[in-house]
Design a protein around this motif. Structure first.
Motif, short mmCIF file in Angstrom:
data_model
loop_
_atom_site.label_atom_id
_atom_site.label_comp_id
_atom_site.label_asym_id
_atom_site.label_seq_id
_atom_site.Cartn_x
_atom_site.Cartn_y
_atom_site.Cartn_z
N ARG A 1 0.85 -1.19 0.00
CA ARG A 1 0.00 0.00 0.00
C ARG A 1 0.89 1.25 0.00
O ARG A 1 0.67 2.20 -0.74
CB ARG A 1 -0.87 -0.03 1.26
CG ARG A 1 -1.90 1.07 1.33
CD ARG A 1 -2.50 1.16 2.72
NE ARG A 1 -1.50 1.51 3.72
CZ ARG A 1 -1.77 2.13 4.87
NH1 ARG A 1 -3.02 2.43 5.17
NH2 ARG A 1 -0.83 2.42 5.73
N ASP A 2 1.93 1.23 0.84
CA ASP A 2 2.77 2.42 1.04
C ASP A 2 4.08 2.29 0.26
O ASP A 2 4.61 1.20 0.09
CB ASP A 2 3.11 2.56 2.53
CG ASP A 2 1.88 2.50 3.41
OD1 ASP A 2 0.95 3.28 3.18
OD2 ASP A 2 1.85 1.65 4.32
N ASP B 1 -6.48 12.23 7.26
CA ASP B 1 -6.91 10.86 6.97
C ASP B 1 -8.41 10.69 7.21
O ASP B 1 -9.08 9.91 6.52
CB ASP B 1 -6.10 9.89 7.85
CG ASP B 1 -6.16 8.46 7.34
OD1 ASP B 1 -5.97 8.26 6.12
OD2 ASP B 1 -6.41 7.55 8.14
N GLN C 1 -10.79 10.91 4.42
CA GLN C 1 -10.78 9.74 3.54
C GLN C 1 -10.11 9.94 2.18
O GLN C 1 -10.69 9.61 1.14
CB GLN C 1 -12.20 9.21 3.38
CG GLN C 1 -12.77 8.78 4.74
CD GLN C 1 -14.10 8.09 4.63
OE1 GLN C 1 -15.11 8.75 4.35
NE2 GLN C 1 -14.09 6.80 4.81
N ASP D 1 -7.26 8.84 -0.57
CA ASP D 1 -6.74 7.51 -0.91
C ASP D 1 -5.24 7.43 -0.69
O ASP D 1 -4.70 6.35 -0.49
CB ASP D 1 -7.09 7.20 -2.37
CG ASP D 1 -8.60 7.15 -2.54
OD1 ASP D 1 -9.18 6.12 -2.20
OD2 ASP D 1 -9.20 8.18 -2.94
N CYS D 2 -4.59 8.58 -0.75
CA CYS D 2 -3.13 8.58 -0.62
C CYS D 2 -2.66 9.92 -0.05
O CYS D 2 -3.20 10.97 -0.41
CB CYS D 2 -2.52 8.36 -2.01
SG CYS D 2 -0.72 8.33 -2.02
N SER E 1 -2.39 5.67 9.50
CA SER E 1 -3.35 6.18 8.50
C SER E 1 -4.01 5.05 7.71
O SER E 1 -3.44 3.98 7.51
CB SER E 1 -2.65 7.16 7.56
OG SER E 1 -2.20 6.49 6.43
N ARG E 2 -5.21 5.33 7.27
CA ARG E 2 -5.95 4.40 6.42
C ARG E 2 -5.49 4.58 4.97
O ARG E 2 -5.41 3.63 4.20
CB ARG E 2 -7.45 4.72 6.58
CG ARG E 2 -8.42 3.82 5.86
CD ARG E 2 -9.75 4.55 5.64
NE ARG E 2 -9.53 5.85 5.04
CZ ARG E 2 -9.36 6.07 3.75
NH1 ARG E 2 -9.40 5.09 2.90
NH2 ARG E 2 -9.13 7.30 3.29
N ALA E 3 -5.18 5.85 4.63
CA ALA E 3 -4.71 6.15 3.27
C ALA E 3 -3.31 5.59 3.06
O ALA E 3 -2.55 5.43 4.01
CB ALA E 3 -4.68 7.67 3.08
N THR F 1 -2.74 3.26 -4.89
CA THR F 1 -4.17 3.48 -4.64
C THR F 1 -5.04 2.43 -5.33
O THR F 1 -6.27 2.52 -5.27
CB THR F 1 -4.61 4.87 -5.14
OG1 THR F 1 -4.33 4.94 -6.53
CG2 THR F 1 -3.88 5.98 -4.41
#
Ligand code: CP
Length: 316
Positions: free
Chosen positions: A9-10, A101, A104, A106-107, A125-127, A309
């Motif tokens: 993701r990251d 975050d 919401q 995405d990044c 973070s969720r993003a 993303t």
């Protein structure tokens, strides 16, 4: 472009990526590159996605190219700089990130003067978090765009001799490049004032790293000469007598470049200190690919945003 080559993701650093993941990002960037020379530079790949650029440090190239990359993929891009954020009123970085975050995105693309800030944000973070430069630690998208530039002009990276000259100690560009280039099979020679060449890379000697006493030894027979900026803002004590001395002993001049291979290319991440680490004659010569690096930066950042993303290219 159906199979995603990068399943994380990251993007926090090159250090943790495998050679396959690096190649995967580069080949995704290669696919996006052509969009940047179209008359209408826009595809719907990230339509409906939101990207926040959170920069706590100055930037011309990185911030602009992340913004262009997001917009060319039809994402909504928001730029936040520290002077206009509530960090200026005493809010912690973590609270700022948590509040962003909560909206919401995405990044979140983050640049900070302290090493490890993107890693800290990634834990809460969720993003997706993308590192746009953290202190002297890493600048992964810079190394990726450097790799794309080298591949374009040299046909590949494995087997090349790349010299990295200058302030290695304070350079996140050097750290990301040393990891990337050795993973992809290049020999990397580093050189600079002894005070600015740390011992931390010695464990990579078996993986293709050489520490040279003299700049001339590092440049000799190189395919690529990468010059680093003297980072006066990260130097809290004197590492060399004067800038004039630095320029005389370590600056890339036409005479020093003549030691490299005839078809050697010159890279510099910018911003350049002309007349200090690189002469204008070299910076403006046909060997210099400094503006190509900037050009490929947009395609690389399109690839990174796309992969982080989980965007789709089905409607391109
Ligand atoms: N190379 C680089 O990171 O440049 P900026 O500081 O302008 O983003």
């Amino acid at each position: 472009m159906t199979e995603k080559p990068f399943k994380r993701r990251d993007l926090l650093g090159i250090r943790e990526l495998s050679a396959e993941e690096i190649e995967g990002i580069l080949s995704t960037a290669e696919n996006f590159r052509e969009i940047n020379s179209r008359e209408i530079k826009k595809v719907p790949a990230l339509r409906g996605k939101t990207i926040i650029n959170l920069f706590f440090e100055n930037s011309t190239r990185t911030r602009t190219s992340f913004e262009l990359a997001a917009k060319r993929l039809s994402a909504d891009a928001v730029n936040i700089s520290v002077s206009s954020s509530s960090v200026a009123k005493g809010e912690t970085i973590l609270d700022t990130a948590l509040n962003l975050d909560a909206m919401q995105p995405d990044c979140i693309v983050v640049r900070h003067s302290s090493a490890g800030v993107p890693h800290q944000l990634a834990r809460v973070s969720r993003a997706a978090i993308v590192n746009a430069g953290d202190g002297a630690n890493e600048h992964p998208t810079q190394a990726l765009l450097d790799a794309m530039t080298i591949k374009e002009h040299k046909g590949g990276i494995s087997g090349l001799r790349v010299s990295i000259i200058g302030d290695i100690l304070h350079s996140r560009v050097a750290r990301s490049n040393i990891h990337l280039l050795t993973k992809l099979g290049a020999t990397v020679r580093v050189a600079g004032p002894k005070t600015l060449v740390p011992n931390e890379f010695l464990h990579l000697v078996d993986s293709g790293l050489e520490v040279c006493e003299k700049v001339e030894d590092a440049i000799s027979d190189s395919d690529v000469v990468m010059i680093l900026r003297i980072q006066r803002e990260r130097q809290d004590s004197a590492y060399f007598p004067t800038l004039r001395e630095y320029s005389i002993h370590y600056g890339l001049t036409k005479d020093r470049l003549a030691l490299a291979r005839k078809d050697a290319i010159v890279l510099h991440p910018g911003p350049m200190n002309r007349g200090i680490e690189i002469s204008s004659e070299v910076a403006d010569s046909s060997s210099s690919l400094i503006l190509d690096q900037v050009k490929y930066g947009v395609a690389v950042r399109m690839a990174v945003l796309y992969l982080s993303t989980g965007g789709s290219t089905s409607n391109e």
